[in-house]
Design a protein around this motif. Structure first.
Motif, PDB file in Angstrom:
ATOM      1  N   PRO A  46      -5.391   5.013   3.052  1.00 46.66           N
ATOM      2  CA  PRO A  46      -5.216   3.827   3.914  1.00 46.66           C
ATOM      3  C   PRO A  46      -3.832   3.711   4.540  1.00 46.66           C
ATOM      4  N   LEU A  53      -3.104   5.432   7.855  1.00 49.75           N
ATOM      5  CA  LEU A  53      -3.612   4.797   9.070  1.00 49.75           C
ATOM      6  C   LEU A  53      -2.653   3.754   9.624  1.00 49.75           C
ATOM      7  N   LEU A 100      -3.681  11.464   6.432  1.00 49.47           N
ATOM      8  CA  LEU A 100      -5.053  11.309   5.954  1.00 49.47           C
ATOM      9  C   LEU A 100      -5.614  12.630   5.425  1.00 49.47           C
ATOM     10  N   VAL A 114       0.837  -1.202   0.000  1.00 52.74           N
ATOM     11  CA  VAL A 114       0.000   0.000   0.000  1.00 52.74           C
ATOM     12  C   VAL A 114       0.872   1.253   0.000  1.00 52.74           C
ATOM     13  N   ARG A 137      -0.485  10.030  11.499  1.00 57.42           N
ATOM     14  CA  ARG A 137      -1.611   9.349  10.842  1.00 57.42           C
ATOM     15  C   ARG A 137      -2.653  10.371  10.400  1.00 57.42           C
ATOM     16  N   ALA A 139      -5.012   4.415  -1.839  1.00 54.56           N
ATOM     17  CA  ALA A 139      -3.753   3.983  -1.218  1.00 54.56           C
ATOM     18  C   ALA A 139      -3.195   4.995  -0.215  1.00 54.56           C
TER      19      ALA A 139
END
Length: 407
Positions: A189, A192, A78, A17, A74, A186
């Protein structure tokens, strides 16, 4: 330290990923150049706008780094992925709105880049610092990241070329549309999966001053590498267009990434007894030798072969710079890593702008002649810079055999 140990140290999903998540970064500069050149017919404007975009990437990276010192990487990853997808949508919508709108949209795309490369390196730094029994893990992680970066620079430009060729008569829209899809599928995710910084002791707070001299030296070195990328991007694009095959530019540029990826994988097996100072100087000298192949490209040497040779020298030099950055300020690795990484796009901006002007006046060969001159600057920096690392202070764990080196 083997790659098997690295794969065991983190969630396996971060590898595939994470590779897909960095493709938009590899695709956007070339996609932007292609889009704006097609929309305006001007390499000078396209190069200038791409340069402004790269400056915005650098500025955005510094801002992200400062925030990452204080909050969750994180959350940052995002938010930036969502913002960049929106900005790319805006860029595609401005192609009929005039140069001012296109320029502004290109800058916004740069400012919102998710910074996958810097943040995932911060992830590895946080992870490896929690494993003092595996001191070689950070070198392996940085080697993997360099190979992953270069793999993205193989696949990214190749995808730009393939999508442009398959989507005529609007060849520039498809690559940036693909970037939007990758950001959602991608980049969001993988954010995270980042490992956040551990709780900081009072003496490890963000009040610890940054080593300004060392940071400046590393930023200068990374800016030169960025300038090389920008110069070669413009040169390859102009070469392919002059050959009446503009979609081949991405495929040709991918050869640079192929050579760099191979060298990046091999870097992890360099004996630990070789000091960082020695690695830095040897990699810079090798960079100069390799870049001398580019002026001969298209005459005595096929362009693809010259790009492959040039790429072999890039990853070892960049890994060394990242390793020195990781050691520079152990309690503030997020801000130091993102600042040094941000210097790359700033250098890319200068390379794109200068190469765009040179190509407009003298053709693609002028851009390829600039590359060895930039490599000579990199060697000069390696021979004259002295980057000190405060590793001997505080509760910092032993890193690698290189950690005691002084550059």
């Amino acid at each position: 330290m083997s790659y098997r140990e690295l794969f065991r140290a983190s969630r396996l999903a971060i590898f595939p990923v994470g590779l897909l998540a960095r493709l938009p970064y590899a695709m956007t500069p070339l996609g932007t150049l292609l889009l704006l050149q097609q929309a305006t017919g001007s390499y000078a404007f396209a190069g200038l706008a791409a340069a402004a975009q790269s400056l915005a990437i650098g500025a955005g990276g510094i801002a992200v780094g400062r925030l990452a010192d204080r909050t969750s990487i994180r959350r940052l990853g995002l938010i930036m992925a969502v913002a960049n997808a929106i900005a790319l949508t805006g860029l595609l919508a401005t192609t009929t709105a005039g140069e001012v709108a296109m320029f502004a949209a290109a800058v916004l795309v740069g400012a919102t880049q998710p910074q996958v490369g810097p943040l995932v390196r911060v992830h590895w730094s946080h992870l490896t610092r929690s494993r003092p029994d595996q001191p070689g893990l950070i070198t392996t992680a940085l080697s993997y990241e360099a190979a992953a970066d270069e793999a993205s620079f193989i696949a990214g430009p190749a995808l730009v070329g393939l999508l442009a060729a398959a989507s005529a008569p609007v060849p520039a829209a498809a690559p940036l549309t693909a970037c939007i899809v990758l950001l959602v599928a991608a980049a969001m995710p993988v954010a995270l999966l980042y490992r956040n910084a551990p709780d900081k002791a009072p003496e490890q707070s963000t009040a610890v001053p940054l080593p300004k001299a060392g940071l400046a030296a590393l930023c200068a070195a990374m800016a030169v590498i960025g300038a090389l990328f920008g110069t070669v991007q413009v040169g390859v694009t102009a070469y392919a267009t002059a050959a009446d095959n503009p979609s081949a530019g991405g495929l040709t540029y991918a050869a640079l990434g192929a050579g760099s990826a191979a060298a990046g994988i091999a870097y992890a097996w360099i004996p630990a007894r070789i000091s960082m100072r020695t690695r830095y100087r040897i990699s810079a000298a090798t960079l100069l030798i390799a870049m001398l192949s580019l002026p001969a490209a298209g005459t005595s040497l096929p362009l693809e072969a010259a790009m492959l040779v040039a790429g072999l020298a890039i990853a070892p030099h960049m890994i060394t710079l990242y390793a020195m950055t990781e050691q520079l300020a152990p309690t503030r690795v997020a801000i130091t890593m993102t600042i040094v990484c941000a210097a790359g796009p700033v250098g890319t901006a200068a390379g794109q702008a200068l190469a765009g002007l040179l190509v407009e006046q003298s053709g693609h060969r002028a851009a390829f002649t600039l590359a060895p001159l930039l490599a000579a600057v990199a060697l000069t920096l390696a021979l004259t810079s002295r980057v000190a690392s405060p590793l001997q202070t505080g509760a910092v764990t032993t890193r690698t055999a290189d950690a005691s080196s002084r550059i």
